[in-house]
Scaffold this active site. Structure first.
Site, mmCIF file in Angstrom:
data_model
loop_
_atom_site.group_PDB
_atom_site.id
_atom_site.type_symbol
_atom_site.label_atom_id
_atom_site.label_comp_id
_atom_site.label_asym_id
_atom_site.label_seq_id
_atom_site.Cartn_x
_atom_site.Cartn_y
_atom_site.Cartn_z
ATOM 1 N N GLY A 184 0.829 -1.101 0.029
ATOM 2 C CA GLY A 184 -0.074 0.149 0.178
ATOM 3 C C GLY A 184 0.836 1.265 -0.016
ATOM 4 N N SER B 105 3.775 -8.691 -0.980
ATOM 5 C CA SER B 105 2.302 -8.171 -0.734
ATOM 6 C C SER B 105 1.119 -9.389 -1.040
ATOM 7 C CB SER B 105 1.941 -7.070 -1.601
ATOM 8 O OG SER B 105 0.497 -6.768 -1.644
ATOM 9 N N LYS B 106 0.245 -9.597 -0.176
ATOM 10 C CA LYS B 106 -0.733 -10.572 -0.254
ATOM 11 C C LYS B 106 -1.628 -10.568 -1.541
ATOM 12 C CE LYS B 106 -3.964 -9.174 3.325
ATOM 13 N NZ LYS B 106 -4.593 -9.726 4.695
ATOM 14 N N HIS C 151 -5.644 -1.334 0.295
ATOM 15 C CA HIS C 151 -6.641 -0.639 1.036
ATOM 16 C C HIS C 151 -6.519 0.988 0.576
ATOM 17 C CE1 HIS C 151 -10.381 0.183 2.564
ATOM 18 N NE2 HIS C 151 -10.054 0.709 3.732
ATOM 19 N N VAL D 21 -6.360 2.555 -1.700
ATOM 20 C CA VAL D 21 -7.020 2.732 -2.951
ATOM 21 C C VAL D 21 -8.414 3.449 -2.519
ATOM 22 C CG1 VAL D 21 -8.352 0.729 -3.377
ATOM 23 C CG2 VAL D 21 -7.503 1.700 -5.092
ATOM 24 N N GLU E 141 -10.562 8.311 0.393
ATOM 25 C CA GLU E 141 -11.378 9.425 -0.338
ATOM 26 C C GLU E 141 -10.957 10.626 -0.427
ATOM 27 O OE1 GLU E 141 -15.252 8.220 0.165
ATOM 28 O OE2 GLU E 141 -15.228 6.273 -0.022
ATOM 29 N N GLN F 148 -10.918 3.983 15.653
ATOM 30 C CA GLN F 148 -11.566 4.748 15.396
ATOM 31 C C GLN F 148 -12.908 4.453 14.541
ATOM 32 O OE1 GLN F 148 -10.143 7.872 11.913
ATOM 33 N NE2 GLN F 148 -10.339 9.023 13.745
ATOM 34 N N LEU G 33 -17.618 3.671 2.952
ATOM 35 C CA LEU G 33 -17.263 5.008 3.514
ATOM 36 C C LEU G 33 -18.008 6.173 2.671
ATOM 37 C CD1 LEU G 33 -15.236 6.952 5.430
ATOM 38 C CD2 LEU G 33 -13.505 6.430 3.649
ATOM 39 N N GLU H 99 -15.031 12.215 4.747
ATOM 40 C CA GLU H 99 -15.453 13.421 5.588
ATOM 41 C C GLU H 99 -15.335 14.707 4.531
ATOM 42 O OE1 GLU H 99 -13.293 13.002 9.317
ATOM 43 O OE2 GLU H 99 -12.648 15.031 8.875
ATOM 44 N N ARG I 42 -13.633 12.831 14.520
ATOM 45 C CA ARG I 42 -14.500 11.653 14.402
ATOM 46 C C ARG I 42 -14.883 11.069 15.585
ATOM 47 N NH1 ARG I 42 -10.468 9.309 9.404
ATOM 48 N NH2 ARG I 42 -11.590 11.019 7.873
ATOM 49 N N ARG J 294 -7.217 9.848 15.655
ATOM 50 C CA ARG J 294 -6.700 10.349 14.379
ATOM 51 C C ARG J 294 -7.376 11.537 13.757
ATOM 52 N NH1 ARG J 294 -6.860 9.544 8.983
ATOM 53 N NH2 ARG J 294 -8.399 7.611 9.067
ATOM 54 N N GLY K 250 -8.771 13.077 10.514
ATOM 55 C CA GLY K 250 -8.991 12.884 8.915
ATOM 56 C C GLY K 250 -7.989 13.405 8.130
#
Lengths: 248, 113, 595, 129
Positions: free
Chosen positions: C15, C38-39, C46, C48, C51, C232, C244, C247, C292, C395, C397
């Site tokens: 990633g 990488s599996k 993820h 990817v 957003e 979170q 998702l 935000e 959040r 955390r 955003g």
């Protein structure tokens, strides 16, 4: 309502025991808000753990769950069962690729093609990072933006007969990506990248069936990218013809 | 991989495609259907003058040149896609060779009118 | 006996963090050979799915000070301030590098990079590429990484164990999916970049792949996991799927309302709402742009008051972006529209989006310093699987994408230096470990002849136990119950019998190995949540409702001692920003004349 | 172990989906483009032989077989025109700043040009003969 079911005909191929792929039927609960991937997961979890397929994000952006659904290349995470119910659904691995196992295809040729178009920014002069970002106007961004939306799901390769007929064809997604970089105002790799994009295996392999753009879940329109690539390659060819080397 | 010389024929294909898309519908309708049927009435002498007008002869030549290369280009890929991949090279020569000969004939007809 | 696959640096995970680390190693020392294990294919990672955007100070109206303060206060003062300071200073450089590598950042009309506000920010500083920022960053990194010939790609190889000789880490044991071969991939440094563990919970924004593999590998190798009690919940996920809704929808001006159409956040210390047509809306660090943890907690309170809507997938509230208009939605939030249409069956241009809190991110992770180093020499971690920590108890955003870059790069650079001086491994020792691990996997899964448990039931029981016991609000009792159920699931896991006993692309085997990791991670989360008897950020203990700086201004460390998890503590680094009250809304120290 | 399975591409691939078939028909329109081009060369060549030869030629073309053939050809030519115009916005997108001119506008503009060209063609033909 809860008892409604739907039939999934799934192409199975297990290299350790099968000499060739065969269909296997599964009866799956029918839910209006289920996608084909949900049904496959239900099979795997409750009926037959030997069924193999790829998936990850289940929200249409990681690009790993592309399969042939009733003969069409689709992302199974956004292909709903309700589109087909009550008829059976046929699920096969993407065509134009070798089958590794069941619904899993071999991606090696695609990765090789991706590398061929040099999908990275090529610069003669590298700007020091301390000097900040390059400027790029929204208009310059929009020139290539659409072609940068590819999620590498390879549905376009399954839809493209040229890929099937001539496996060496670089293909829609990779070419669109190459053209994305050619159109990027920050890139200076025109000559280097054109060697591949404007090659026989590049845009000139395309006969403009246009089906790649039809199946693209992200509206990248690789067919458009490739045709524009042909225009770019042609102008470039005449320019090279008319202007002596080194003066371009 | 080296750059292809495809632009040489592709530009003729594209030019031909654009020209024929624009003009051939009316051209075919008027000359090959309406004219023989007499829907468009034409005096033979005047028609000869029309068809023999340098501009029409030029148009005929351009249509032949671009149209033939357009057609040859598509035919070449269609034949290959229909399974004649092994014969790609002879098909290519045949298609563009034919288009070249056709264009030369058109040129001769245009000039020798 | 299969040869070891030898490299200098082994990176696990493809990633944002893993790819950034790979590039960092290759740039620092082109003579090093780097394995990227990488599996899944790296571009499926993820990252990817992220957003909204990535935070870094770039605009003239912003300052490092602001970014640091927002991050530390957002973290409820549990972040290490030296790490945050360093992170904030390096963030602009990293995002600029991404820009140089071709990332299509959205632009202002003058051609500079555009920014948008995110929750908990005093000043807007989130760089974005429409609302597919993670996608663009990941593909930019992957494509850029493809140019480095120093990198060897082990795509679809699943790492099952760390190779440790003495007190140093020397690689991993990994299973090649398509052949089923189990091999040792060795190097003098290993960088874990395997992402988070949202799949420990039943309802998550996370991809199926986020199963805490790297965390579990480290834990089993004796490396502590830090702050694992902080999970979170993102306040806006689609009910049912957990997909998702970024935000950025609120950053662009979206509002949240309950079943009465009331902007309920004003009841929870998040300030007063402005009319959506007021040019000052949305006000930063206020209402919908609160952090959040607070927004997710407000949802639970609304639900308890009976003011949420009821749907087939539980309670929900509404995220309304209709007032932004179709043009702005298409330009700034096209993916939100696409997702809402596909998976919620509504068009947000005309209807509000049903949303509810959903597990999104694990603040905790493998305990590292600012160079990604762990207590085990040669082992590094970066990205969500690590805990530096800059995220503390909550955390902010758009800090996590940047975190992947900053600490991925730092880990890569440090590892490149480290391998030059590290001693060579003893190959036969490693070889033996590889064989043992291969034998274990064969014996426990492939050659097993009976067992009464099905993978899915154990997994679901674990997930439900975690949601019930270690959710947004916890008590000693609820966590204790979850812990017992997780322990029971671990026992039942030994009884799991797979349908698939073949070797070629056995995805059921991978699922089993992933569940094994998740069970370990869940256990760590439960222990940490039990031990922290206070409420801070995302960890809300109803039996200890207040923050307790005297006893718990500390990082929890879960570590295996003789196979048993133990909780230890480590001080938080406080430099210039003494712990204070987290204030949002009108008293958040916000300039009143915002544009 | 690995034993990837390669599926053969059937020769009849272009019958597998209506889009592929339509593509094949579009490509076959090239036959008629060639035909009409050559036919026009013949027409001019006959005209060069004089009014009588031209009349005889046109008389032959009046035969129902010829007319039918030409009608089929016209249909293919129209398919060519339709598909060619439809792809133009993809091949040469027009931009005004960051905004792309909608495909429909470009396609409509081409049909308008076709209409104008057609009228001119017919008027010239009718007026001079």
């Amino acid at each position: 309502m809860a008892d409604e079911t739907i039939i999934l005909r799934v192409l199975r191929y297990r290299p350790e025991q099968d000499s060739e792929p065969t269909f296997q039927e599964y009866e799956v609960p029918y839910r209006k808000d289920w996608v084909v991937l949900d049904a496959l997961n239900w099979i795997k979890e409750y009926k037959d753990g030997t069924l193999s397929f790829r998936w990850s994000c289940r929200m249409g952006v990681c690009g790993s769950c592309g399969m042939m659904v009733n003969g069409r290349a689709r992302l199974t995470c956004n292909t709903f069962l309700r589109e087909f119910y009550p008829n059976p659904i046929t699920v096969e691995p993407l065509v134009n690729f070798d089958i590794e196992r069941d619904l899993v295809i071999c991606m090696d040729p695609f990765i090789e093609k991706l590398k061929r178009v040099k999908p990275w920014i090529i610069r003669e002069d590298v700007k020091p990072v301390e000097d900040g970002p390059y400027e790029q106007s929204p208009a310059e961004l929009y020139r290539y933006k659409q072609f940068s939306m590819c999620i590498n799901c390879m549905l376009c390769y399954a839809a493209c007969p040229v890929v099937g007929l001539h496996p060496e064809f670089i293909g829609p997604a990779a070419l669109a990506l190459g053209i994305r970089y050619l159109l990027d105002s920050r890139d200076q790799g025109w000559d280097e990248r054109m060697e591949e994009v404007a090659s026989h295996d590049g845009v000139w392999g395309c006969t403009f069936v246009g089906e790649c753009s039809e199946v693209c879940p992200k509206h990248v329109d690789p067919a458009a990218a490739i045709q524009q690539g042909k225009v770019m390659a042609t102008l470039d060819w005449f320019k090279r013809l008319l202007m002596p080397r080194g003066q371009r | 991989m080296a750059r292809s010389n495809e632009p040489a024929v592709w530009s003729l294909f594209a030019g031909g495609g654009a020209l024929t898309a624009l003009i051939l519908p009316v051209h075919a309708l008027a000359l090959t259907i309406l004219l023989p049927l007499g829907v468009i009435e034409a005096d033979s002498e005047k028609l000869v003058a029309f068809l023999g007008h340098p501009l029409f002869r030029l148009y005929m030549f351009v249509l032949a040149l671009l149209g033939l290369f357009h057609g040859a280009h598509r035919l070449r890929f269609t034949l290959i896609d229909l399974g004649l991949h092994a014969l790609a090279t002879p098909i290519t020569w045949l298609c563009y060779g034919g288009a070249t000969i056709g264009s030369l004939v058109a040129l001769w007809v245009a000039v020798s009118f | 006996m299969a040869e070891l696959l030898k490299h200098d640096v082994v990176i696990v995970g493809g990633g944002a963090a893993g790819l950034r680390a790979a590039i960092a190693v290759a740039e620092r020392n082109p003579n090093l050979s780097v394995a990227v294990v990488s599996k899944i294919y790296p571009m499926r990672s993820h990252t990817v799915s992220a957003e909204g955007g990535a935070a870094a100070v770039i605009k003239a109206n912003d300052s490092f000070e602001h970014h640091i303060y927002d991050t530390i206060s957002g973290a409820d003062w549990l972040a290490d301030q030296d790490a945050v300071e360093l992170f904030v200073h390096e963030a602009p450089k990293e995002l600029t590098l991404l820009e140089h590598w071709g990332c299509p950042w959205s632009r202002d009309p003058d051609g500079t990079v555009a920014v948008r506000p995110f929750g908990g920010m005093k000043i807007e500083r989130t760089w974005f590429a429409a609302d597919k920022t993670g996608f663009h960053m990941l593909h930019t990194l992957y494509q850029t990484a493809l140019r480095y010939v120093e990198l060897t790609w082990y795509d679809e190889w699943f790492a099952t164990k760390l190779l440790v000789d003495g007190d140093r880490c020397y690689g991993v044991v990994a299973l090649e999916l398509r052949t089923g071969a189990i091999r040792g991939i060795t190097g003098k440094a290993v960088i874990l970049c395997t992402g988070g563990a949202g799949r420990v919970f039943p309802f998550t924004t996370n991809a199926i792949t986020k199963t805490g593999d790297g965390m579990a590998l480290a834990l089993r190798a004796g490396v502590p996991l830090k702050d694992m009690e902080f999970i979170q919940y993102h306040p806006t996920g689609l009910p049912g799927t957990g997909i998702l809704i970024t935000e950025a929808a609120r950053g662009e001006g979206g509002i949240m309302v309950n079943k009465d159409g009331y902007r309920y956040l004003q009841d929870y210390g998040l300030g007063k709402p402005l009319d959506v047509n007021d040019p000052r809306h949305p006000v930063k660090r206020t209402m919908e742009l609160g952090p959040r943890d607070k927004l997710s907690q407000a949802f639970v309170m609304e639900m308890r008051k009976g003011r949420t809507l009821k749907g087939p997938y539980g309670d929900y509230v509404l995220l309304d972006i209709r007032h932004l208009g179709e043009k702005k939605i298409n330009e700034k939030l096209p993916f939100v529209r696409e997702l809402a249409r596909n998976y919620a069956g509504i068009d947000p241009v005309y209807e509000p989006i049903p949303v509810r809190p959903v597990v999104h991110y694990v603040m905790g992770g493998v305990d590292t310093d600012v160079d990604g180093r762990t207590v085990l020499d040669g082992l590094y971690a970066a990205g969500e699987c690590a805990c530096v920590s800059i995220n503390g108890a909550n955390r902010l955003g758009s800090n996590s994408l940047t975190e992947c870059l900053v600490f991925g790069a730092r880990a890569g650079h440090h590892a490149a230096e480290y391998v030059a001086s590290a001693p060579d491994p003893n190959d036969s020792v490693l070889q033996k470990q590889v064989e043992e691990e291969a034998a274990r996997i064969r014996k426990q899964f492939l050659e097993k002849t009976e067992g009464k448990e099905r993978l899915v039931t154990v997994r679901k029981d674990m997930q439900n136990a975690m949601e019930d016991g270690v959710g947004i609000y916890r008590t000693e009792q609820s966590v204790q119950q979850a812990l017992e159920k997780v322990l029971e699931c671990r026992e039942r896991f030994k009884e799991v019998y797979l349908d698939d006993h073949t070797v070629s692309f056995n995805t059921e085997l991978i699922s089993a190995l992933e569940l094994e990791c998740m069970l370990d991670v869940a256990l760590a989360m439960c222990h940490a949540a039990l031990a922290r008897r206070e409420s801070r950020g995302a960890h809300q203990r109803e039996d200890h409702p207040n923050r307790d700086d005297e006893n718990f201004l500390k990082h929890s460390l879960v570590v295996l001692r003789d196979g048993q998890p133990k909780v230890e503590w480590k001080d938080v680094v406080i430099t210039k920003w003494p712990p204070g009250e987290r204030k949002y809304g009108a008293d958040s120290g916000l300039p009143t004349d915002q544009k | 172990m690995r034993r990837p399975y390669r599926r053969p591409m059937p020769k009849t691939w272009w019958l597998k989906h209506p889009h592929y078939t339509l593509f094949m028909l579009r490509e076959l329109s090239a036959v008629f483009v060639i035909y009409f081009a050559l036919w026009t060369v013949c027409l001019v060549q006959r005209a060069g032989q004089g009014a009588e030869a031209l009349s005889r030629f046109l008389q032959t073309m009046k035969g129902p077989g010829w007319i039918l053939w030409h009608l089929i050809g016209l249909a293919f030519v129209l398919l060519h025109t339709y598909t060619w115009f439809a792809t133009a916005p993809k091949v040469m997108p027009v931009r005004r700043g960051a905004e792309k001119v909608p495909d429909g506008v470009i396609i409509a503009a081409q049909w308008i040009v076709l209409l104008i060209v057609s009228v001119i063609f017919v008027v010239l033909l009718a007026a001079t003969t």
